[in-house]
Scaffold this active site. Structure first.
Site, PDB file in Angstrom:
ATOM      1  N   SER A 152      -0.082  -2.458   7.471  1.00 54.68           N
ATOM      2  CA  SER A 152      -1.074  -2.901   6.496  1.00 54.68           C
ATOM      3  C   SER A 152      -2.446  -2.344   6.865  1.00 54.68           C
ATOM      4  O   SER A 152      -2.738  -2.149   8.037  1.00 54.68           O
ATOM      5  CB  SER A 152      -1.141  -4.433   6.496  1.00 54.68           C
ATOM      6  OG  SER A 152      -2.179  -4.889   5.667  1.00 54.68           O
ATOM      7  N   ALA A 153      -3.268  -2.150   5.858  1.00 52.12           N
ATOM      8  CA  ALA A 153      -4.672  -1.811   6.112  1.00 52.12           C
ATOM      9  C   ALA A 153      -5.509  -3.081   6.140  1.00 52.12           C
ATOM     10  O   ALA A 153      -6.711  -3.024   6.381  1.00 52.12           O
ATOM     11  CB  ALA A 153      -5.194  -0.851   5.051  1.00 52.12           C
ATOM     12  N   SER A 154      -4.859  -4.213   5.856  1.00 52.77           N
ATOM     13  CA  SER A 154      -5.532  -5.504   5.853  1.00 52.77           C
ATOM     14  C   SER A 154      -6.707  -5.479   4.883  1.00 52.77           C
ATOM     15  O   SER A 154      -6.549  -5.125   3.731  1.00 52.77           O
ATOM     16  CB  SER A 154      -5.953  -5.868   7.273  1.00 52.77           C
ATOM     17  OG  SER A 154      -6.413  -7.182   7.345  1.00 52.77           O
ATOM     18  N   HIS A 155      -7.877  -5.819   5.367  1.00 49.92           N
ATOM     19  CA  HIS A 155      -9.078  -5.877   4.521  1.00 49.92           C
ATOM     20  C   HIS A 155      -9.793  -4.528   4.425  1.00 49.92           C
ATOM     21  O   HIS A 155     -10.816  -4.413   3.772  1.00 49.92           O
ATOM     22  CB  HIS A 155     -10.038  -6.940   5.072  1.00 49.92           C
ATOM     23  CG  HIS A 155     -10.458  -6.654   6.481  1.00 49.92           C
ATOM     24  ND1 HIS A 155      -9.636  -6.935   7.548  1.00 49.92           N
ATOM     25  CD2 HIS A 155     -11.567  -6.097   6.976  1.00 49.92           C
ATOM     26  CE1 HIS A 155     -10.253  -6.565   8.661  1.00 49.92           C
ATOM     27  NE2 HIS A 155     -11.427  -6.049   8.343  1.00 49.92           N
ATOM     28  N   ARG A 158       0.823  -1.204   0.000  1.00 46.41           N
ATOM     29  CA  ARG A 158       0.000   0.000   0.000  1.00 46.41           C
ATOM     30  C   ARG A 158       0.862   1.261   0.000  1.00 46.41           C
ATOM     31  O   ARG A 158       2.034   1.240   0.389  1.00 46.41           O
ATOM     32  CB  ARG A 158      -0.941  -0.013   1.195  1.00 46.41           C
ATOM     33  CG  ARG A 158      -2.051  -1.033   1.011  1.00 46.41           C
ATOM     34  CD  ARG A 158      -3.000  -1.019   2.193  1.00 46.41           C
ATOM     35  NE  ARG A 158      -4.082  -1.934   1.969  1.00 46.41           N
ATOM     36  CZ  ARG A 158      -4.020  -3.252   2.210  1.00 46.41           C
ATOM     37  NH1 ARG A 158      -2.914  -3.788   2.660  1.00 46.41           N
ATOM     38  NH2 ARG A 158      -5.063  -4.015   2.000  1.00 46.41           N
TER      39      ARG A 158
END
Length: 143
Positions: free
Chosen positions: A54-57, A5
């Protein structure tokens, strides 16, 4: 570690510098990796914990921290609350640093000036995943 990201690599580098400057030994991935690769590395390299940027989902604008325990599992709520309670505070004294280490289950975390190292965390992970794949069988498969 960090994912692909926007500015995750820069965020991870800055966080690593902050940790290092507060006496925490840092091992930073030298490339973007998936979160399961970090979980594997934390367990395989016997780290005290891991942090994934991370922003993950979630949408990318929610980029943040995922904390991994020595087992590679996600940190439980009590650990994240302990860490959150320390945000914005001055460098911990040795006795409070020891209390934090114990709170996250680490007997070995030491708060002294430490090194900052970048490492490829994917090699061992890919080797582990490949050990579960029968490439000969796949090669013989006709579709």
């Amino acid at each position: 570690a960090f994912d692909t990201r926007f500015m995750s690599d820069s965020f991870a580098r800055v966080c690593s510098e902050v940790f290092r400057n507060n006496g925490i030994e840092v091992l930073l991935s030298d490339r973007p990796i998936p979160t399961p690769a970090l979980s594997f590395a934390v367990k395989n390299l016997k780290m005290d914990l891991g942090i994934m940027i991370s922003a993950s989902h979630n949408p990318a604008e929610y980029n943040g921290f995922k904390i991994k325990m020595p087992s590679g599992a996600a940190a439980p709520v009590e650990v994240t609350k302990e860490i959150e309670s320390r945000l914005g505070k001055k460098r911990p004294a040795e006795n409070s640093a020891r209390a934090m280490a114990l709170a996250i289950g680490s007997q070995t975390m030491v708060f002294q000036p430490r090194r900052f190292e970048k490492k490829d965390l994917t090699k061992a992970y890919v080797k582990f995943i490949r050990s579960y794949i029968n490439f000969k069988k796949i090669k013989r498969f006709r579709y």
